[in-house]
Scaffold this motif. Sequence first.
Motif, PDB file in Angstrom:
ATOM      1  N   PRO A 314       0.816  -1.216   0.000  1.00  0.00           N
ATOM      2  CA  PRO A 314       0.000   0.000   0.000  1.00  0.00           C
ATOM      3  C   PRO A 314       0.851   1.268   0.000  1.00  0.00           C
ATOM      4  O   PRO A 314       1.973   1.278   0.506  1.00  0.00           O
ATOM      5  CB  PRO A 314      -0.788  -0.123   1.301  1.00  0.00           C
ATOM      6  N   ASP A 315       0.289   2.334  -0.564  1.00  0.00           N
ATOM      7  CA  ASP A 315       0.943   3.636  -0.465  1.00  0.00           C
ATOM      8  C   ASP A 315       0.899   4.159   0.963  1.00  0.00           C
ATOM      9  O   ASP A 315       1.749   4.938   1.379  1.00  0.00           O
ATOM     10  CB  ASP A 315       0.236   4.662  -1.367  1.00  0.00           C
ATOM     11  N   LEU A 316      -0.130   3.739   1.698  1.00  0.00           N
ATOM     12  CA  LEU A 316      -0.398   4.323   3.001  1.00  0.00           C
ATOM     13  C   LEU A 316      -1.055   3.291   3.904  1.00  0.00           C
ATOM     14  O   LEU A 316      -1.845   2.466   3.443  1.00  0.00           O
ATOM     15  CB  LEU A 316      -1.340   5.530   2.827  1.00  0.00           C
ATOM     16  N   VAL A 317      -0.707   3.342   5.190  1.00  0.00           N
ATOM     17  CA  VAL A 317      -1.400   2.563   6.213  1.00  0.00           C
ATOM     18  C   VAL A 317      -2.041   3.548   7.177  1.00  0.00           C
ATOM     19  O   VAL A 317      -1.357   4.359   7.796  1.00  0.00           O
ATOM     20  CB  VAL A 317      -0.445   1.626   6.980  1.00  0.00           C
ATOM     21  N   VAL A 318      -3.365   3.502   7.256  1.00  0.00           N
ATOM     22  CA  VAL A 318      -4.107   4.369   8.170  1.00  0.00           C
ATOM     23  C   VAL A 318      -4.466   3.551   9.404  1.00  0.00           C
ATOM     24  O   VAL A 318      -5.050   2.475   9.287  1.00  0.00           O
ATOM     25  CB  VAL A 318      -5.382   4.915   7.506  1.00  0.00           C
ATOM     26  N   LEU A 319      -4.106   4.056  10.580  1.00  0.00           N
ATOM     27  CA  LEU A 319      -4.427   3.374  11.827  1.00  0.00           C
ATOM     28  C   LEU A 319      -5.621   4.052  12.479  1.00  0.00           C
ATOM     29  O   LEU A 319      -5.650   5.267  12.655  1.00  0.00           O
ATOM     30  CB  LEU A 319      -3.234   3.406  12.791  1.00  0.00           C
ATOM     31  N   GLY A 320      -6.619   3.251  12.833  1.00  0.00           N
ATOM     32  CA  GLY A 320      -7.817   3.785  13.468  1.00  0.00           C
ATOM     33  C   GLY A 320      -8.294   2.872  14.569  1.00  0.00           C
ATOM     34  O   GLY A 320      -7.621   1.919  14.968  1.00  0.00           O
ATOM     35  N   GLY A 321      -9.479   3.157  15.079  1.00  0.00           N
ATOM     36  CA  GLY A 321     -10.008   2.399  16.199  1.00  0.00           C
ATOM     37  C   GLY A 321      -9.513   2.959  17.519  1.00  0.00           C
ATOM     38  O   GLY A 321      -8.609   3.797  17.577  1.00  0.00           O
ATOM     39  N   GLY A 322     -10.093   2.483  18.610  1.00  0.00           N
ATOM     40  CA  GLY A 322      -9.735   2.992  19.928  1.00  0.00           C
ATOM     41  C   GLY A 322      -8.277   2.810  20.283  1.00  0.00           C
ATOM     42  O   GLY A 322      -7.687   3.636  20.991  1.00  0.00           O
ATOM     43  N   ILE A 323      -7.657   1.725  19.793  1.00  0.00           N
ATOM     44  CA  ILE A 323      -6.237   1.487  20.067  1.00  0.00           C
ATOM     45  C   ILE A 323      -5.374   2.100  18.977  1.00  0.00           C
ATOM     46  O   ILE A 323      -4.416   2.828  19.250  1.00  0.00           O
ATOM     47  CB  ILE A 323      -5.950  -0.034  20.156  1.00  0.00           C
ATOM     48  N   GLY A 324      -5.715   1.844  17.738  1.00  0.00           N
ATOM     49  CA  GLY A 324      -4.890   2.316  16.623  1.00  0.00           C
ATOM     50  C   GLY A 324      -4.764   3.823  16.550  1.00  0.00           C
ATOM     51  O   GLY A 324      -3.789   4.343  15.989  1.00  0.00           O
ATOM     52  N   SER A 325      -5.726   4.547  17.112  1.00  0.00           N
ATOM     53  CA  SER A 325      -5.670   6.009  17.036  1.00  0.00           C
ATOM     54  C   SER A 325      -4.621   6.618  17.948  1.00  0.00           C
ATOM     55  O   SER A 325      -4.347   7.816  17.860  1.00  0.00           O
ATOM     56  CB  SER A 325      -7.045   6.595  17.378  1.00  0.00           C
ATOM     57  N   ASN A 326      -4.012   5.826  18.806  1.00  0.00           N
ATOM     58  CA  ASN A 326      -2.980   6.329  19.723  1.00  0.00           C
ATOM     59  C   ASN A 326      -1.609   6.340  19.056  1.00  0.00           C
ATOM     60  O   ASN A 326      -0.618   5.847  19.607  1.00  0.00           O
ATOM     61  CB  ASN A 326      -2.939   5.471  20.992  1.00  0.00           C
ATOM     62  N   THR A 327      -1.533   6.919  17.874  1.00  0.00           N
ATOM     63  CA  THR A 327      -0.281   6.882  17.123  1.00  0.00           C
ATOM     64  C   THR A 327       0.822   7.709  17.774  1.00  0.00           C
ATOM     65  O   THR A 327       1.998   7.477  17.489  1.00  0.00           O
ATOM     66  CB  THR A 327      -0.496   7.382  15.687  1.00  0.00           C
ATOM     67  N   ASP A 328       0.471   8.664  18.620  1.00  0.00           N
ATOM     68  CA  ASP A 328       1.506   9.434  19.312  1.00  0.00           C
ATOM     69  C   ASP A 328       2.377   8.541  20.179  1.00  0.00           C
ATOM     70  O   ASP A 328       3.565   8.820  20.384  1.00  0.00           O
ATOM     71  CB  ASP A 328       0.888  10.550  20.156  1.00  0.00           C
ATOM     72  N   LEU A 329       1.809   7.438  20.681  1.00  0.00           N
ATOM     73  CA  LEU A 329       2.574   6.502  21.501  1.00  0.00           C
ATOM     74  C   LEU A 329       3.033   5.272  20.718  1.00  0.00           C
ATOM     75  O   LEU A 329       4.077   4.694  21.021  1.00  0.00           O
ATOM     76  CB  LEU A 329       1.721   6.039  22.688  1.00  0.00           C
ATOM     77  N   LEU A 330       2.272   4.892  19.715  1.00  0.00           N
ATOM     78  CA  LEU A 330       2.566   3.659  18.984  1.00  0.00           C
ATOM     79  C   LEU A 330       3.579   3.852  17.856  1.00  0.00           C
ATOM     80  O   LEU A 330       4.311   2.919  17.509  1.00  0.00           O
ATOM     81  CB  LEU A 330       1.277   3.079  18.390  1.00  0.00           C
ATOM     82  N   ALA A 331       3.608   5.040  17.263  1.00  0.00           N
ATOM     83  CA  ALA A 331       4.369   5.231  16.023  1.00  0.00           C
ATOM     84  C   ALA A 331       5.842   4.920  16.167  1.00  0.00           C
ATOM     85  O   ALA A 331       6.419   4.180  15.342  1.00  0.00           O
ATOM     86  CB  ALA A 331       4.178   6.662  15.512  1.00  0.00           C
ATOM     87  N   GLU A 332       6.502   5.452  17.173  1.00  0.00           N
ATOM     88  CA  GLU A 332       7.959   5.276  17.280  1.00  0.00           C
ATOM     89  C   GLU A 332       8.365   3.819  17.473  1.00  0.00           C
ATOM     90  O   GLU A 332       9.213   3.308  16.723  1.00  0.00           O
ATOM     91  CB  GLU A 332       8.504   6.144  18.423  1.00  0.00           C
ATOM     92  N   PRO A 333       7.799   3.083  18.461  1.00  0.00           N
ATOM     93  CA  PRO A 333       8.189   1.665  18.579  1.00  0.00           C
ATOM     94  C   PRO A 333       7.728   0.827  17.392  1.00  0.00           C
ATOM     95  O   PRO A 333       8.393  -0.154  17.033  1.00  0.00           O
ATOM     96  CB  PRO A 333       7.501   1.224  19.877  1.00  0.00           C
ATOM     97  N   LEU A 334       6.620   1.205  16.747  1.00  0.00           N
ATOM     98  CA  LEU A 334       6.157   0.476  15.576  1.00  0.00           C
ATOM     99  C   LEU A 334       7.147   0.631  14.430  1.00  0.00           C
ATOM    100  O   LEU A 334       7.549  -0.355  13.788  1.00  0.00           O
ATOM    101  CB  LEU A 334       4.767   0.986  15.175  1.00  0.00           C
ATOM    102  N   GLU A 335       7.573   1.862  14.180  1.00  0.00           N
ATOM    103  CA  GLU A 335       8.545   2.115  13.110  1.00  0.00           C
ATOM    104  C   GLU A 335       9.866   1.419  13.404  1.00  0.00           C
ATOM    105  O   GLU A 335      10.501   0.862  12.496  1.00  0.00           O
ATOM    106  CB  GLU A 335       8.764   3.620  12.963  1.00  0.00           C
TER     107      GLU A 335
END
Length: 384
Positions: A314-335
Amino acid sequence: MRELNQRAVLDRLRAAGPATRPQVAKDTGLSKPTVGQALLDLERRHLVREIGRTSTGPGRSAVVYEENPAAGHVLGVDIGRERIRLEVADLAGTVVSRMDERNRCRSARSLVQTVRELADQTVAAAGIGFGDVVTKVVGSPGVPDPRTGALHHAPNLPGWGRRGLLEDLGGALGPGLVVENDANLAAVGELTGGAARGVDTFVCITVGTGIGMGIIVNGQLFRGAHGAAGEISFLPYGWPPKDSTPPERGMLEDEVSGHSVVQKAHRQGLVSVKSAKEVFELARNGDRIAVQAVTEEARQLAFVVGAVAAVIDPDLVVLGGGIGSNTDLLAEPLEAALRSTTPLRPKIVAGELGDAAVLTGAISVGLGSAREVVFERALARKTS
């Protein structure tokens, strides 16, 4: 030919907004007399309306027309384990009423009845009758099966997988019903009004009570051969399985979901928390154990993104939902986890629509069919 001209004029007003007769003629390539007759016919059928006059210079002012948004309405319903959300929108896509209630139902029968009751209330709040609702679009976990009338793979909604459920929903909500997977509708919502506007190929991963994914390929929703594309809760995880019995709930859902965040926190000693929301709030405030639980969740979510990237690109992965929307905390360890496991790293962003993603998609899908139904009904009334 007359009908084709009316369609062309109406499509122009829908696509580009209000316009005068000369503007419509220029944009459609039709003659001014032809456009004038089409607008007259459409106005008589209450499909377009005058909204004022404009002057483009010396001479007489011109009448400005728009599609009549009150010619029909769409009902969107988002059924989740925790909440039931509803919206009514007119043909312009403007939301005229909404409702958000806790889901206290413990059976499929009570849930169907509750949806109808809430639908009645939402429609009444819009100041219209239920007969004015042309299309109803219900978003729900699971995969609709037209053969059996069941919604498969929706373990978080008790009784939702039984045969005949779709017919029960149809009986409750009436004709014009579309039932679609909620993650699919969230992807459509982010495409039409959210983080994926203008993106041709992307996925929308929703993580909440469970985990699901909507897939958009070349600007179109991709459902797969049996409607189960995006049911990523069934991605093999923790292989081999403990036994040979096919699970009702996917293995991945036990590892990446709201429940799993709480379990991770409990295992690391934070036994007082009762919800994923509490864990994320503590992590934002610097609680070490909560941060560890969130980091572990992000690493497991990276497995999902890596697998999806390898298959769909995909060109893009959009994270949503009650958990997925917390990208401020998830993004760095995910990357960080992605960098250590795969060279395929699509851009990852937070969804822009939050809790409204499914309903936005539902209204978008509903408008596509409602506008055609309204036009056909108008023609039938004229000729009958």
